[in-house]
Design a protein around this motif. Structure first.
Motif, PDB file in Angstrom:
ATOM      1  N   ASP A  69       0.872  -1.224   0.027  1.00  0.00           N
ATOM      2  CA  ASP A  69       0.031   0.027   0.128  1.00  0.00           C
ATOM      3  C   ASP A  69       0.871   1.322   0.018  1.00  0.00           C
ATOM      4  O   ASP A  69       0.625   2.251  -0.792  1.00  0.00           O
ATOM      5  N   GLU A  70       1.932   1.283   0.849  1.00  0.00           N
ATOM      6  CA  GLU A  70       3.004   2.426   0.752  1.00  0.00           C
ATOM      7  C   GLU A  70       3.456   2.487  -0.523  1.00  0.00           C
ATOM      8  O   GLU A  70       3.802   3.532  -1.110  1.00  0.00           O
ATOM      9  N   LEU A  71       3.973   1.310  -1.074  1.00  0.00           N
ATOM     10  CA  LEU A  71       4.619   1.636  -2.470  1.00  0.00           C
ATOM     11  C   LEU A  71       3.628   2.330  -3.477  1.00  0.00           C
ATOM     12  O   LEU A  71       3.963   3.057  -4.328  1.00  0.00           O
ATOM     13  N   VAL A  72       2.187   1.899  -3.369  1.00  0.00           N
ATOM     14  CA  VAL A  72       1.479   2.196  -4.528  1.00  0.00           C
ATOM     15  C   VAL A  72       0.850   3.544  -4.220  1.00  0.00           C
ATOM     16  O   VAL A  72       0.910   4.494  -5.020  1.00  0.00           O
ATOM     17  N   PHE A  73       0.927   4.065  -2.758  1.00  0.00           N
ATOM     18  CA  PHE A  73       0.766   5.382  -2.559  1.00  0.00           C
ATOM     19  C   PHE A  73       1.875   6.356  -3.104  1.00  0.00           C
ATOM     20  O   PHE A  73       1.666   7.324  -3.885  1.00  0.00           O
ATOM     21  N   ALA A  74       3.022   6.182  -3.107  1.00  0.00           N
ATOM     22  CA  ALA A  74       4.345   6.691  -3.447  1.00  0.00           C
ATOM     23  C   ALA A  74       4.220   6.821  -5.266  1.00  0.00           C
ATOM     24  O   ALA A  74       4.188   7.799  -5.793  1.00  0.00           O
ATOM     25  N   LEU A  75       3.709   5.512  -5.631  1.00  0.00           N
ATOM     26  CA  LEU A  75       3.693   5.654  -7.097  1.00  0.00           C
ATOM     27  C   LEU A  75       2.654   6.503  -7.699  1.00  0.00           C
ATOM     28  O   LEU A  75       2.704   7.412  -8.798  1.00  0.00           O
ATOM     29  N   GLU A  76       1.312   6.674  -6.868  1.00  0.00           N
ATOM     30  CA  GLU A  76       0.504   7.549  -7.266  1.00  0.00           C
ATOM     31  C   GLU A  76       0.857   9.151  -7.018  1.00  0.00           C
ATOM     32  O   GLU A  76       0.645   9.863  -7.993  1.00  0.00           O
ATOM     33  N   ASP A  77       1.581   9.290  -5.790  1.00  0.00           N
ATOM     34  CA  ASP A  77       1.813  10.491  -5.481  1.00  0.00           C
ATOM     35  C   ASP A  77       3.145  11.161  -6.602  1.00  0.00           C
ATOM     36  O   ASP A  77       2.797  12.541  -6.989  1.00  0.00           O
ATOM     37  N   CYS A  78       3.859  10.289  -6.926  1.00  0.00           N
ATOM     38  CA  CYS A  78       4.976  11.178  -7.963  1.00  0.00           C
ATOM     39  C   CYS A  78       4.434  10.783  -9.214  1.00  0.00           C
ATOM     40  O   CYS A  78       5.156  11.758 -10.273  1.00  0.00           O
ATOM     41  N   GLY A  79       3.633  10.021  -9.439  1.00  0.00           N
ATOM     42  CA  GLY A  79       3.216   9.930 -10.951  1.00  0.00           C
ATOM     43  C   GLY A  79       4.105   9.176 -11.871  1.00  0.00           C
ATOM     44  O   GLY A  79       4.439   9.617 -13.125  1.00  0.00           O
ATOM     45  N   ALA A  80       4.893   8.103 -11.287  1.00  0.00           N
ATOM     46  CA  ALA A  80       5.869   7.520 -12.079  1.00  0.00           C
ATOM     47  C   ALA A  80       5.136   6.818 -13.195  1.00  0.00           C
ATOM     48  O   ALA A  80       4.069   6.154 -13.036  1.00  0.00           O
ATOM     49  N   ARG A  81       5.909   6.835 -14.386  1.00  0.00           N
ATOM     50  CA  ARG A  81       5.378   6.139 -15.442  1.00  0.00           C
ATOM     51  C   ARG A  81       6.193   4.891 -15.858  1.00  0.00           C
ATOM     52  O   ARG A  81       5.977   3.905 -16.790  1.00  0.00           O
ATOM     53  N   VAL A  82       7.425   4.570 -15.131  1.00  0.00           N
ATOM     54  CA  VAL A  82       8.323   3.451 -15.244  1.00  0.00           C
ATOM     55  C   VAL A  82       8.616   2.948 -13.937  1.00  0.00           C
ATOM     56  O   VAL A  82       8.936   3.708 -13.014  1.00  0.00           O
ATOM     57  N   VAL A  83       8.816   1.775 -13.553  1.00  0.00           N
ATOM     58  CA  VAL A  83       9.244   1.328 -12.399  1.00  0.00           C
ATOM     59  C   VAL A  83       9.997   0.102 -12.592  1.00  0.00           C
ATOM     60  O   VAL A  83       9.919  -0.922 -13.301  1.00  0.00           O
TER      61      VAL A  83
END
Length: 578
Positions: A137-151
């Motif tokens: 959940d915390e990883l997903v929060f950060a992905l949504e917060d930063c708007g990453a298009r690649v991981v």
């Protein structure tokens, strides 16, 4: 005994004179003025303009020197640069990463993480190193917060974010033990020679988003720029160059190549900036271990001739204990530095005695300052074990101010504020928090401090963790330091607990060394010789395991308090330490 005790008595320059000399005589550290987002700052005139330029200079200057070691893998500066360039071109051509795009990295301390960071920086992308200890959940929060298009992710993190990445059309690239349709090796697989990316990079372009530890509340994304990172790293390089001017020794042999062992996570600013990027700038060797293991660290220090060890205070003590168990004195170590948390004063002399050849040091810095801040080391630190040190020159200014922002007299306690081109640009997506923290170029740290008349700073506590007992302010760090004087205590954490009469009183949680027979009453009685009566904990909880830690490895005061007292964990203004 400190390693300088038998050095010839040669008078060195005062710090201020050394700064004036080196900034005037060495073109690398010449100073000028720059306007950054409407505020004037002192900056380095001739430092690399961005991290791509830093990498290029590293490869040109130190090409055949070892740079990176992980288990049985080695890269010299030139080989590392070549892999960075191959990956950078692959990111552009296969993943269509463009300047300004956020590239998230979710993995433990693998070499690929450092290659990815420099590759993204070289093409103008913004790297987002994510906390590998986070839940899904915390990883997903950060992905949504930063708007990453690649991981880019290793095995456990790949599985944790896979469904989110698929649902939101995020390119997910497998690294090391991760299994997926697209891999790191495929992205960097280019048989033909590669050239430097032609993307223009401005010094004030964003370089990274590093998330604060999030020990309570929602993590903040700290936005750092190329100039900010370079300013911090170049200041540390200059400070290293100044050391022989301040503490000269007769007929000193040339120092060996710096070899640093990274034992803290690369997704935090100490390992990333103060260790890795500084290593690029100085031709150092960087040795990674996957996770902290003091017994393993002893062997690696000896086999790789490690000269510099930087970790949280607990790691220094565990290294000392492991070396004793193995009957090793670790003669290559020239520096043992604590970062991320204040080292208990009682540990300073113990470490100096255990490692007489090493300079014992401590540093204060924040994610928001790119890790730049205050440093104490050597005789100054041994003589003043409570100090955080002096301000690292030459770019920073510091003040201690009251609630109205007015500077307080020397010796009085107030909030430490810092002005520097190394400071963050903003908090990602949090304009109100940014305005509260950055004011007219000054970063309000949230740390309460005082400064003596010699310029040494003393961090008293976090602004939000002062215990107010019947109108008397009590420092959590002071009480923790007193607890550490007891030989049976391994770890201690102090926090406020509610009291109907006084508002708050002192509580503590402790983790004991094996076979310790410490009791609550014995501890309270023993503290009487170190603390005023009103500072002695009224309740002490004995923890059966090492105390819980947050994302940076610091003891998680808020969660411990919550568990001990059944009080909901508060959401503070922010945990700003890197």
């Amino acid at each position: 005994m400190n390693h300088n005790d038998h050095a010839p008595n040669i008078t060195g320059m005062p710090l201020e004179a050394a700064v004036e000399h080196i900034t005037g005589a060495d073109p690398r550290f010449a100073l000028t003025q720059a306007c950054i987002h409407g505020t004037a700052y002192t900056v380095f005139a001739n430092a690399p303009a961005n991290l791509r330029a830093l990498l290029q200079k590293s490869a040109d200057t130190y090409g055949h020197r070892d740079l990176l070691v992980y288990q049985d893998q080695r890269w010299n500066h030139g080989q590392f640069c070549d892999e960075v360039l191959r990956l950078a071109h692959g990111m552009v051509e296969q993943l269509e990463v463009a300047p300004g795009d956020r590239v998230a990295i979710a993995m433990r301390n693998y070499p690929e993480m450092l290659v990815l960071i420099m590759a993204a920086a070289s093409i103008g992308a913004v790297v987002v190193p994510m906390n590998a200890w986070w839940s899904a959940d915390e990883l997903v929060f950060a992905l949504e917060d930063c708007g990453a298009r690649v991981v880019f992710a290793d095995g456990p993190r790949y599985e944790a974010v896979a469904s989110h990445a698929k649902a939101h059309n995020i390119a997910l690239v497998a690294v090391r033990d991760a299994k997926g349709s697209l891999s790191y090796e495929q992205i960097k697989d280019r048989p033909e020679p590669v050239t430097w990316p032609a993307v223009p990079l401005d010094p004030d372009d964003d370089f990274a988003v590093l998330y604060s530890s999030g020990s309570s509340g929602t993590p903040k994304g700290v936005v750092l720029t190329h100039r900010g990172a370079i300013s911090a790293v170049h200041s540390l390089v200059m400070f290293k160059e100044m050391t022989p001017l301040i503490n000269p020794t007769a007929d000193a042999p040339p120092p060996p190549q710096t070899a640093s062992l990274i034992v803290t996570p690369l997704f935090h600013v100490t390992a990333l900036n103060s260790m890795f990027l500084q290593g690029l700038a100085t031709g150092a060797k960087i040795v990674l271990i996957y996770k902290w293991d003091p017994d393993l660290a002893v062997g690696v220090i000896n086999s790789e001739q490690i000269t510099r060890f930087v970790g949280v205070p607990t790691q220094s003590v565990e290294l000392m204990d492991a070396a004793r168990r193995q009957d090793q004195d670790l003669p290559s170590l020239a520096g043992i530095v604590a970062g991320g948390a204040k080292r208990p004063a009682a540990q300073v002399s113990l470490l100096a005695q255990a490692f007489p050849r090493a300079m014992i040091g401590s540093g204060w810095g924040m994610t928001e300052t790119n890790g730049l801040g205050i440093v104490a080391s050597g005789p100054d630190y041994v003589e003043r074990p409570e100090t955080a040190g002096r301000l690292t020159p030459p770019l920073q200014q510091a003040l201690i101010v009251d609630e109205q922002g007015r500077e307080v007299p020397t010796g009085q306690i107030g909030e430490l504020i810092i002005k520097s081109p190394a400071n963050m640009r903003c908090y990602l997506n949090q304009p109100e928090a940014t305005r509260s923290t950055l004011r007219d170029g000054w970063l309000y740290t949230g740390d309460l401090a005082r400064m003596d008349d010699e310029g040494f700073f003393y961090i008293v506590d976090r602004k939000k963790t002062i215990i107010i007992r019947g109108g008397e302010n009590i420092s959590c760090l002071e009480v923790e330091g007193a607890l550490h004087h007891h030989p049976g205590i391994s770890e201690a954490c102090v926090f406020p607990i509610p009291d109907e009469r006084l508002g708050e009183v002192v509580g503590a949680a402790v983790y004991l060394l094996p076979d310790s027979d410490v009791t609550e009453s014995k501890l309270q009685h023993g503290l009487a010789s170190h603390l005023a009566a009103f500072k002695i904990p009224e309740r002490i909880w004995f923890w059966p395991t090492p105390l819980p830690r947050g994302g940076t490895g610091k003891i998680d005061r808020h969660s411990i308090r919550s568990e001990c007292t059944n009080i909901p964990t508060p959401i503070p203004a922010g945990d700003n330490h890197g």
